[in-house]
Design a protein around this motif. Structure first.
Motif, PDB file in Angstrom:
ATOM      1  N   ALA A 295      52.284  38.314  34.995  1.00 10.40           N
ATOM      2  CA  ALA A 295      51.767  37.194  35.779  1.00 10.40           C
ATOM      3  C   ALA A 295      52.461  37.057  37.129  1.00 10.40           C
ATOM      4  CB  ALA A 295      51.898  35.902  34.977  1.00 10.40           C
ATOM      5  N   GLY A 296      53.778  37.257  37.169  1.00  9.73           N
ATOM      6  CA  GLY A 296      54.507  37.096  38.422  1.00  9.73           C
ATOM      7  C   GLY A 296      54.080  38.091  39.479  1.00  9.73           C
ATOM      8  N   ARG A 297      53.979  39.340  39.094  1.00  7.37           N
ATOM      9  CA  ARG A 297      53.539  40.372  40.039  1.00  7.37           C
ATOM     10  C   ARG A 297      52.114  40.098  40.500  1.00  7.37           C
ATOM     11  NH1 ARG A 297      52.905  46.850  38.631  1.00  7.37           N
ATOM     12  NH2 ARG A 297      52.102  47.479  40.667  1.00  7.37           N
ATOM     13  N   SER A 298      51.250  39.695  39.584  1.00 10.02           N
ATOM     14  CA  SER A 298      49.861  39.387  39.940  1.00 10.02           C
ATOM     15  C   SER A 298      49.796  38.245  40.943  1.00 10.02           C
ATOM     16  CB  SER A 298      49.067  39.026  38.683  1.00 10.02           C
ATOM     17  OG  SER A 298      49.017  40.112  37.777  1.00 10.02           O
ATOM     18  N   LEU A 299      50.649  37.224  40.753  1.00 12.67           N
ATOM     19  CA  LEU A 299      50.673  36.081  41.657  1.00 12.67           C
ATOM     20  C   LEU A 299      51.061  36.511  43.064  1.00 12.67           C
ATOM     21  CD1 LEU A 299      50.628  33.023  42.223  1.00 12.67           C
ATOM     22  CD2 LEU A 299      52.982  32.928  41.403  1.00 12.67           C
ATOM     23  N   LEU A 300      52.133  37.255  43.201  1.00 11.39           N
ATOM     24  CA  LEU A 300      52.605  37.677  44.521  1.00 11.39           C
ATOM     25  C   LEU A 300      51.587  38.591  45.207  1.00 11.39           C
ATOM     26  CD1 LEU A 300      56.307  38.325  43.522  1.00 11.39           C
ATOM     27  CD2 LEU A 300      55.530  36.570  45.118  1.00 11.39           C
ATOM     28  N   LEU A 301      51.026  39.521  44.449  1.00 11.77           N
ATOM     29  CA  LEU A 301      50.049  40.428  45.036  1.00 11.77           C
ATOM     30  C   LEU A 301      48.809  39.681  45.496  1.00 11.77           C
ATOM     31  CD1 LEU A 301      49.203  43.330  45.674  1.00 11.77           C
ATOM     32  CD2 LEU A 301      48.304  43.505  43.344  1.00 11.77           C
ATOM     33  N   SER A 302      48.373  38.704  44.719  1.00  5.93           N
ATOM     34  CA  SER A 302      47.165  37.954  45.086  1.00  5.93           C
ATOM     35  C   SER A 302      47.362  37.189  46.384  1.00  5.93           C
ATOM     36  CB  SER A 302      46.758  37.012  43.956  1.00  5.93           C
ATOM     37  OG  SER A 302      47.712  35.976  43.776  1.00  5.93           O
ATOM     38  N   VAL A 303      48.527  36.587  46.568  1.00  4.35           N
ATOM     39  CA  VAL A 303      48.769  35.831  47.798  1.00  4.35           C
ATOM     40  C   VAL A 303      48.872  36.773  48.994  1.00  4.35           C
ATOM     41  CG1 VAL A 303      50.316  34.209  48.961  1.00  4.35           C
ATOM     42  CG2 VAL A 303      49.867  33.965  46.523  1.00  4.35           C
ATOM     43  N   ALA A 304      49.441  37.971  48.791  1.00  5.37           N
ATOM     44  CA  ALA A 304      49.513  38.949  49.879  1.00  5.37           C
ATOM     45  C   ALA A 304      48.114  39.379  50.317  1.00  5.37           C
ATOM     46  CB  ALA A 304      50.327  40.160  49.428  1.00  5.37           C
ATOM     47  N   VAL A 305      47.224  39.629  49.362  1.00  4.23           N
ATOM     48  CA  VAL A 305      45.851  40.004  49.705  1.00  4.23           C
ATOM     49  C   VAL A 305      45.149  38.846  50.408  1.00  4.23           C
ATOM     50  CG1 VAL A 305      43.619  40.716  48.774  1.00  4.23           C
ATOM     51  CG2 VAL A 305      45.729  41.687  47.840  1.00  4.23           C
ATOM     52  N   PHE A 306      45.442  37.605  49.993  1.00  2.00           N
ATOM     53  CA  PHE A 306      44.875  36.433  50.659  1.00  2.00           C
ATOM     54  C   PHE A 306      45.242  36.432  52.145  1.00  2.00           C
ATOM     55  CE2 PHE A 306      45.304  32.058  52.166  1.00  2.00           C
ATOM     56  CZ  PHE A 306      44.079  31.512  51.815  1.00  2.00           C
ATOM     57  N   GLY A 307      46.509  36.661  52.448  1.00  2.00           N
ATOM     58  CA  GLY A 307      46.940  36.698  53.847  1.00  2.00           C
ATOM     59  C   GLY A 307      46.259  37.803  54.632  1.00  2.00           C
ATOM     60  N   LEU A 325      35.032  38.806  53.409  1.00  2.00           N
ATOM     61  CA  LEU A 325      36.476  38.572  53.471  1.00  2.00           C
ATOM     62  C   LEU A 325      36.838  37.201  52.910  1.00  2.00           C
ATOM     63  CD1 LEU A 325      37.131  40.145  56.970  1.00  2.00           C
ATOM     64  CD2 LEU A 325      38.053  40.979  54.786  1.00  2.00           C
ATOM     65  N   LEU A 326      36.010  36.202  53.193  1.00  2.00           N
ATOM     66  CA  LEU A 326      36.267  34.884  52.622  1.00  2.00           C
ATOM     67  C   LEU A 326      36.093  34.905  51.102  1.00  2.00           C
ATOM     68  CD1 LEU A 326      34.538  32.538  55.229  1.00  2.00           C
ATOM     69  CD2 LEU A 326      36.992  32.794  54.820  1.00  2.00           C
ATOM     70  N   ALA A 327      35.097  35.659  50.610  1.00  2.00           N
ATOM     71  CA  ALA A 327      34.915  35.787  49.169  1.00  2.00           C
ATOM     72  C   ALA A 327      36.125  36.468  48.534  1.00  2.00           C
ATOM     73  CB  ALA A 327      33.643  36.575  48.863  1.00  2.00           C
ATOM     74  N   LEU A 328      36.650  37.504  49.191  1.00  4.54           N
ATOM     75  CA  LEU A 328      37.853  38.166  48.684  1.00  4.54           C
ATOM     76  C   LEU A 328      39.028  37.207  48.639  1.00  4.54           C
ATOM     77  CD1 LEU A 328      39.459  40.695  47.850  1.00  4.54           C
ATOM     78  CD2 LEU A 328      39.779  41.180  50.304  1.00  4.54           C
ATOM     79  N   SER A 329      39.169  36.373  49.669  1.00  2.00           N
ATOM     80  CA  SER A 329      40.272  35.403  49.681  1.00  2.00           C
ATOM     81  C   SER A 329      40.146  34.437  48.509  1.00  2.00           C
ATOM     82  CB  SER A 329      40.300  34.643  51.012  1.00  2.00           C
ATOM     83  OG  SER A 329      39.253  33.687  51.093  1.00  2.00           O
ATOM     84  N   GLY A 330      38.909  34.049  48.163  1.00  2.00           N
ATOM     85  CA  GLY A 330      38.698  33.167  47.028  1.00  2.00           C
ATOM     86  C   GLY A 330      39.025  33.828  45.701  1.00  2.00           C
ATOM     87  N   MET A 331      38.709  35.112  45.585  1.00  2.00           N
ATOM     88  CA  MET A 331      39.001  35.840  44.349  1.00  2.00           C
ATOM     89  C   MET A 331      40.501  35.875  44.071  1.00  2.00           C
ATOM     90  SD  MET A 331      36.317  39.047  44.575  1.00  2.00           S
ATOM     91  CE  MET A 331      36.773  39.668  42.952  1.00  2.00           C
ATOM     92  N   VAL A 332      41.260  36.267  45.082  1.00  3.64           N
ATOM     93  CA  VAL A 332      42.700  36.408  44.846  1.00  3.64           C
ATOM     94  C   VAL A 332      43.390  35.046  44.767  1.00  3.64           C
ATOM     95  CG1 VAL A 332      42.843  38.728  45.819  1.00  3.64           C
ATOM     96  CG2 VAL A 332      43.084  36.759  47.337  1.00  3.64           C
ATOM     97  N   ASP A 333      42.857  34.051  45.476  1.00  5.43           N
ATOM     98  CA  ASP A 333      43.432  32.718  45.382  1.00  5.43           C
ATOM     99  C   ASP A 333      43.282  32.157  43.969  1.00  5.43           C
ATOM    100  OD1 ASP A 333      44.641  30.326  46.585  1.00  5.43           O
ATOM    101  OD2 ASP A 333      42.694  29.413  46.264  1.00  5.43           O
ATOM    102  N   THR A 334      42.216  32.538  43.276  1.00  9.10           N
ATOM    103  CA  THR A 334      42.008  32.069  41.907  1.00  9.10           C
ATOM    104  C   THR A 334      43.102  32.556  40.974  1.00  9.10           C
ATOM    105  OG1 THR A 334      39.628  31.975  42.231  1.00  9.10           O
ATOM    106  CG2 THR A 334      40.390  32.128  39.964  1.00  9.10           C
TER     107      THR A 334
END
Length: 416
Positions: A295-307, A325-334
């Motif tokens: 979970a921790g690695r997934s969290l950090l990676l998701s926020v990096a992709v969001f940026g 790109l906005l849809a991708l940001s929503g996916m990783v933010d989830t």
């Protein structure tokens, strides 16, 4: 070859088999459609009046200031009073705000507005309502399902919220273009009535409430002290705070729709809906999967992709690419939302859940609304495109700093 039994025994719909949780989800969805619809209409109205990017930031500030001021007290109240009644009262006040915006718009049709301040005043009141709603509803949700279903329930709450967040902005943009703001606010009012009716059908189990032996300040100090003793939970909340504070471009979408992509209010609705569309896909996928193993690695990676997605969005001049790109940001933010909300419920005792949820709500609320103000201010100082580029870069820097300073979060495995 051996198989993980969780892959065959996982019940994707376990939390939804609890009737009161289902009614909570229905209330959450209808209210979210209403508030997201309202957000599109208000933003378009305010920008049409002012033609100033800072005015869009002030929408966020008008909601954030009362939210932050009241939220910690609201969390204390949620641990001492009937959480269902608090949610109902908050929904009533939110309904009143929808009705006020409708009446303001009808009046404005006869006497055109020269200032956006009446809209800011209504948004200010809605911020107070939301400050009580968020901690009480989060804590109430934990009462409606067993502990082992927290991750599943969190995924379904997230997917339901995001599905509504897709529908609301798109509906708001279409209604604004077809029937005007007054017609859109009429739908908003009806949806809020439906949200109230669904919440009345939620039956929360009786729970033991802590007597009011201590002051509000003492109670809040207990919640904050507990949070400081949980580096994983605190790190996840801080990561969300700063990444959304720096990386959110949602407040500036009316400018992108009007001046960059030239797609009008219908396009604005689609842009506002795109992150939620991506979030629905991701949250439904998460709801049908066993709990995350890293979970921790997934969290950090998701926020990096969001940026990174925010950087790409700032540079895009193609409407379809911007939506993607906005849809991708929503996916990783989830992924971030599900991890953080699950950690909140798993790590926090019920007696403290309202107060800790309130601190979490301040983190989330301040990052979104103060982030909106920050985006508007930077857009006025630097320009719209440079402000989003700066924000995306700072989001990536936040991920790197969190990974370095919070090793326990980086190494977090399954949440249980």
């Amino acid at each position: 070859m051996t198989h993980d039994p969780r892959l065959t025994t996982h019940d994707s719909y376990a939390s939804l088999r609890h009737p009161s949780f289902r009614w909570l989800i229905i209330s959450l969805m209808t209210m979210t459609v209403a508030t997201q619809l309202r957000g599109v209409v208000v933003a378009w109205q305010v920008y049409a009046i002012t033609h100033d990017p800072l005015s869009l930031g002030l929408i966020g500030l008008a909601e954030a200031l009362p939210f932050i001021a009241v939220a910690l007290v609201a969390g204390h109240v949620a641990d001492r009073m009937d959480r269902r009644r608090i949610v109902l009262g908050s929904l009533v006040l939110t309904f009143a705000c929808a009705l006020a915006l409708l009446l303001l718009t009808l009046r404005g049709a006869r006497h055109p507005f020269h200032s956006a301040w009446p809209f800011y005043a209504v948004i200010f009141v809605s911020g107070i309502a939301r400050s009580f709603l968020m901690p009480a509803r989060t804590a109430l949700a934990a009462e409606l399902v067993p502990r082992e279903l927290y991750a599943n329930a969190s995924a379904w709450r997230t997917s339901s919220f995001q599905f509504a967040a897709v529908t609301g902005p798109a509906l708001g943009g279409v209604l604004y273009a077809v029937v005007g703001p007054a017609g859109a606010y009429t739908v908003d009012v009806c949806l809020m009535l439906a949200a109230l009716a669904a919440m009345r059908l939620v039956l929360a189990p009786a729970r033991t409430r802590t007597p009011l032996r201590h002051s509000v300040i003492h109670g809040l100090a207990e919640g904050i002290a507990f949070l400081r003793s949980q580096p994983v939970l605190l790190g996840a909340m801080a990561l969300d705070l700063f990444s959304v504070l720096f990386g959110g471009a949602v407040a500036l979408l009316p400018i992108f729709a009007s001046d960059v992509l030239h797609v009008g209010p219908e396009g604005l609705g689609a842009l506002r809906a795109a992150p939620a569309a991506g979030a629905v896909v991701m949250s439904l996928w998460l709801a049908h999967r066993p709990p995350m193993q890293r979970a921790g690695r997934s969290l950090l990676l998701s926020v990096a992709v969001f940026g990174a997605a925010m950087l790409g969005f700032a540079l895009s001049r193609n409407f379809a690419l911007s939506l993607g790109l906005l849809a991708l940001s929503g996916m990783v933010d989830t992924v971030s939302v599900v991890v953080r909300s699950t950690l909140l419920q798993v790590f926090t005792p019920d007696a403290l859940l309202g107060r800790v949820s309130a601190v979490n709500a301040v983190f989330i609320g301040s990052s979104n609304e103060i982030g909106a103000f920050e985006s508007g201010l930077l857009a006025r100082l630097l320009g719209t495109i440079p402000s989003v580029l700066v924000g995306g870069t700072l989001t990536l820097a936040t991920v790197a700093l969190t990974a370095w300073k919070a090793p326990a979060l980086r190494r977090l495995g399954e949440m249980k």
